[in-house]
Design an enzyme around this catalytic site. Structure first.
Site, PDB file in Angstrom:
ATOM      1  N   CYS A 291     -85.234  44.796 -83.080  1.00  0.00           N
ATOM      2  CA  CYS A 291     -83.949  44.705 -83.796  1.00  0.00           C
ATOM      3  C   CYS A 291     -83.427  46.109 -84.139  1.00  0.00           C
ATOM      4  CB  CYS A 291     -84.128  43.937 -85.101  1.00  0.00           C
ATOM      5  SG  CYS A 291     -84.716  42.281 -84.883  1.00  0.00           S
TER       6      CYS A 291
HETATM    7  N1  SAJ Z   1     -89.944  51.311 -90.599  1.00  0.00           N
HETATM    8  C1  SAJ Z   1     -90.148  52.586 -91.091  1.00  0.00           C
HETATM    9  N2  SAJ Z   1     -89.871  52.820 -92.402  1.00  0.00           N
HETATM   10  C2  SAJ Z   1     -89.403  51.835 -93.230  1.00  0.00           C
HETATM   11  C3  SAJ Z   1     -89.191  50.545 -92.704  1.00  0.00           C
HETATM   12  C4  SAJ Z   1     -89.481  50.300 -91.387  1.00  0.00           C
HETATM   13  O1  SAJ Z   1     -90.580  53.493 -90.376  1.00  0.00           O
HETATM   14  O2  SAJ Z   1     -89.188  52.105 -94.423  1.00  0.00           O
HETATM   15  C5  SAJ Z   1     -90.195  51.054 -89.185  1.00  0.00           C
HETATM   16  C6  SAJ Z   1     -91.222  49.973 -88.952  1.00  0.00           C
HETATM   17  O3  SAJ Z   1     -92.520  50.514 -88.906  1.00  0.00           O
HETATM   18  C7  SAJ Z   1     -90.788  49.421 -87.592  1.00  0.00           C
HETATM   19  C8  SAJ Z   1     -89.281  49.588 -87.612  1.00  0.00           C
HETATM   20  O4  SAJ Z   1     -88.998  50.571 -88.609  1.00  0.00           O
HETATM   21  O5  SAJ Z   1     -91.333  50.193 -86.549  1.00  0.00           O
HETATM   22  C9  SAJ Z   1     -88.532  48.296 -87.948  1.00  0.00           C
HETATM   23  O6  SAJ Z   1     -89.116  47.791 -89.105  1.00  0.00           O
HETATM   24  P1  SAJ Z   1     -88.392  46.642 -90.024  1.00  0.00           P
HETATM   25  O7  SAJ Z   1     -89.146  46.572 -91.308  1.00  0.00           O
HETATM   26  O8  SAJ Z   1     -86.946  46.855 -90.084  1.00  0.00           O
HETATM   27  O9  SAJ Z   1     -88.783  45.289 -89.286  1.00  0.00           O
HETATM   28  P2  SAJ Z   1     -88.076  44.478 -88.143  1.00  0.00           P
HETATM   29  O10 SAJ Z   1     -87.809  45.260 -86.917  1.00  0.00           O
HETATM   30  O11 SAJ Z   1     -88.907  43.258 -88.014  1.00  0.00           O
HETATM   31  O12 SAJ Z   1     -86.645  44.118 -88.754  1.00  0.00           O
HETATM   32  C10 SAJ Z   1     -86.356  42.806 -89.111  1.00  0.00           C
HETATM   33  C11 SAJ Z   1     -84.857  42.717 -89.233  1.00  0.00           C
HETATM   34  N3  SAJ Z   1     -84.501  41.332 -89.317  1.00  0.00           N
HETATM   35  C12 SAJ Z   1     -83.455  40.878 -88.584  1.00  0.00           C
HETATM   36  O13 SAJ Z   1     -82.824  41.592 -87.831  1.00  0.00           O
HETATM   37  C13 SAJ Z   1     -83.115  39.454 -88.732  1.00  0.00           C
HETATM   38  C14 SAJ Z   1     -84.366  43.440 -90.469  1.00  0.00           C
HETATM   39  O14 SAJ Z   1     -82.988  43.100 -90.714  1.00  0.00           O
HETATM   40  C15 SAJ Z   1     -85.161  43.047 -91.669  1.00  0.00           C
HETATM   41  O15 SAJ Z   1     -84.682  43.761 -92.797  1.00  0.00           O
HETATM   42  C16 SAJ Z   1     -86.614  43.380 -91.411  1.00  0.00           C
HETATM   43  O16 SAJ Z   1     -87.029  42.525 -90.323  1.00  0.00           O
HETATM   44  C17 SAJ Z   1     -87.467  43.096 -92.645  1.00  0.00           C
HETATM   45  O17 SAJ Z   1     -86.980  43.417 -93.752  1.00  0.00           O
HETATM   46  O18 SAJ Z   1     -88.598  42.651 -92.445  1.00  0.00           O
END
Ligand code: SAJ
Length: 452
Positions: A291
């Site tokens: 995403c």
């Molecule tokens: N990450 C960081 N630092 C952070 C947060 C994330 O480096 O502070 C990295 C993670 O390790 C990963 C990437 O970013 O590699 C994405 O992480 P994410 O927490 O955004 O997880 P996703 O990709 O599963 O995002 C989904 C998204 N959901 C949808 O699109 C419906 C996002 O909108 C959500 O906010 C997120 O899940 C969530 O909060 O779990």
């Protein structure tokens, strides 16, 4: 009783619904509407089950025979859908799956939940959406509601989907109804599920919005109507671009703190104490998943088509994409301090998935770090309880068990994904040199830890 966030004014001065709309709304209210979901992945299957659970008869449509067979046998392949729930819906004849889009003819509503990836040049790839919509056009009939849920750029529903459907000769808002509602599924999130995540909905016409809202109100607690499909498409892109930009800020703060000799994790923890006006994001080895690394490119691609230059969003993507290379350099520098060349050193990657406690390696920055180390001649190994094997520069690596001997045999241990299952006390005790890119060792005190 499901409720609708205060509808925007466009729903108030509603003109009289056309006959097709009145009939469809009645079927939805009675839950006699035959509903369909195109794409039975981590978005479509939970949506289908939620509708079946609320009494609708659901037809799932997917290209992949294995998925169709699995659904019809009541065996779930999606983490968030229990096989018991699937089995009970199938046994009660409220859920069935098919590969044939001809099934559309017998359906009253259709939610399209197919992938929207990027092409190799980072341009949007709408091929799955277009294929589904073109097949729907062949079978479309008066009285149907079609909703696109796949994440995409503003204008897709209006400029791409609508013209294809109107080639059928039917008119939107009178014969059929078309809306957009972004999927907000967060896999493995037990707190926020399809049922309780507010659903944003925008239609091509007010009747389209009204009917789409009515459908979601049957099984989702909060429905949020907006004035157009373009607005609804933009909402999702703002949500995920917000994350990408703030993660890039956290990454840039990490690099800056490193240059000052300041522990960025301590800074963030202290900043978090501010009860307002601050939201913590954390640095890491890069940006993974299907995403966050993808969605901003849908936005910037369309913005540039309109003559806008979203420089902040693009710069954030650049910063995030640079992080794996920075990690490789940090490891090389740390080895150099011990008079060890990167070339020929043995390096263990702990965790290769894109974020903790998941088995998903899509766009995982950990893989890019291992690729970069291998490219410079290091011997790389990995431990990950969720992954059996990966391919690094064409070579298949199998996961190995984390043991004290393994740790002692490595020149460097890089914590790339902070799975809860790892024994971090063992890592601290036996790891000779450690790069912790996720602050996984925050509870341990060891003076020579290399923190991101
Ligand atoms: N990450 C960081 N630092 C952070 C947060 C994330 O480096 O502070 C990295 C993670 O390790 C990963 C990437 O970013 O590699 C994405 O992480 P994410 O927490 O955004 O997880 P996703 O990709 O599963 O995002 C989904 C998204 N959901 C949808 O699109 C419906 C996002 O909108 C959500 O906010 C997120 O899940 C969530 O909060 O779990």
């Amino acid at each position: 009783m499901e409720h609708r966030v205060e509808a925007v004014s466009m729903l108030r001065n509603q003109t009289e619904s056309p006959e097709a709309a009145r009939e469809l709304k009645e079927k939805i209210r009675e839950r006699s509407a035959k509903v369909g979901v195109v794409g039975l992945g981590y978005v479509g299957l939970p949506l289908a089950i939620e509708m079946a659970h609320r009494g609708f008869q659901v037809t799932g449509i997917d290209l992949v025979k294995a998925k169709v067979d699995s659904v019809n046998s009541g065996v779930s392949y999606v983490l968030d859908v229990a096989s018991e729930a699937l089995q009970s819906a199938v046994s009660a004849a409220r859920m069935r799956a098919t590969q044939s889009l001809a099934a559309v003819e017998g359906l009253d509503t259709l939610n399209i939940c197919v992938p929207t990836p990027l092409r190799k040049n980072k341009d949007p790839d709408l091929s799955y959406v277009i294929a589904a919509v073109e097949a729907i056009r062949i079978h479309i009939r008066p009285g149907q509601l079609i909703i696109l849920e796949s994440t995409t750029y503003p204008g897709t529903t209006r400029e791409v989907v609508l013209p294809i459907l109107e080639e059928s000769g039917l008119r939107v808002g009178h014969d059929f109804f078309l809306a957009y509602s972004p999927e907000r599924v967060d896999p493995a999130n037990a707190t926020y599920t399809t049922r309780n995540i507010p659903k944003v909905v925008g239609g091509i016409t007010p009747h389209c919005t009204e009917i789409a809202c009515l459908l979601y109100e049957q099984f989702i607690q909060t429905v949020v109507p907006v004035s157009s499909t373009d607005c609804a498409e933009m909402v999702k892109l703002l949500e995920n671009t917000f994350r990408s930009v703030n993660i890039a800020l956290a990454n840039e703060m990490a690099l800056t703190c490193h240059s000052f000799g300041i522990n960025v994790w301590e800074v963030i923890e202290a900043a978090k104490t501010k009860p307002f006006g601050f939201m913590p994001f954390y640095p890491g080895p890069g940006l993974g998943g299907h995403c966050i690394p993808v969605d901003p490119y849908y936005l910037t691609w369309k913005a540039k088509m309109n003559g806008c230059e979203p420089r902040l969003i693009e710069l954030a993507g650049h910063i995030n994409n640079q992080m794996p290379a920075f990690m490789v350099q940090r490891i090389a520098d740390a080895l150099n301090e011990r008079r060890k060349p990167l070339k020929g050193s043995k390096i263990l990657g702990l965790g290769v998935t894109y974020k903790r406690d998941t088995n998903d390696i899509r766009e995982s920055p950990a893989l890019q770090v291992l690729e970069g180390l291998r490219e410079k001649g290091a011997a790389v190994y990995f431990c990950d309880p969720y992954v059996r094997s990966i391919v690094v520069r064409g070579e298949t690596l199998k996961a190995i068990e984390l043991t004290p001997n393994l740790l002692q045999s490595m020149d460097c241990v890089a914590i790339l994904t902070d799975h809860s299952a790892f024994d971090y006390s063992m890592v601290v005790k036996f790891g000779s040199m450690i790069l912790d890119t996720r602050n996984a060792l925050k509870g341990f005190s060891r003076s020579d830890l290399n923190l991101l």
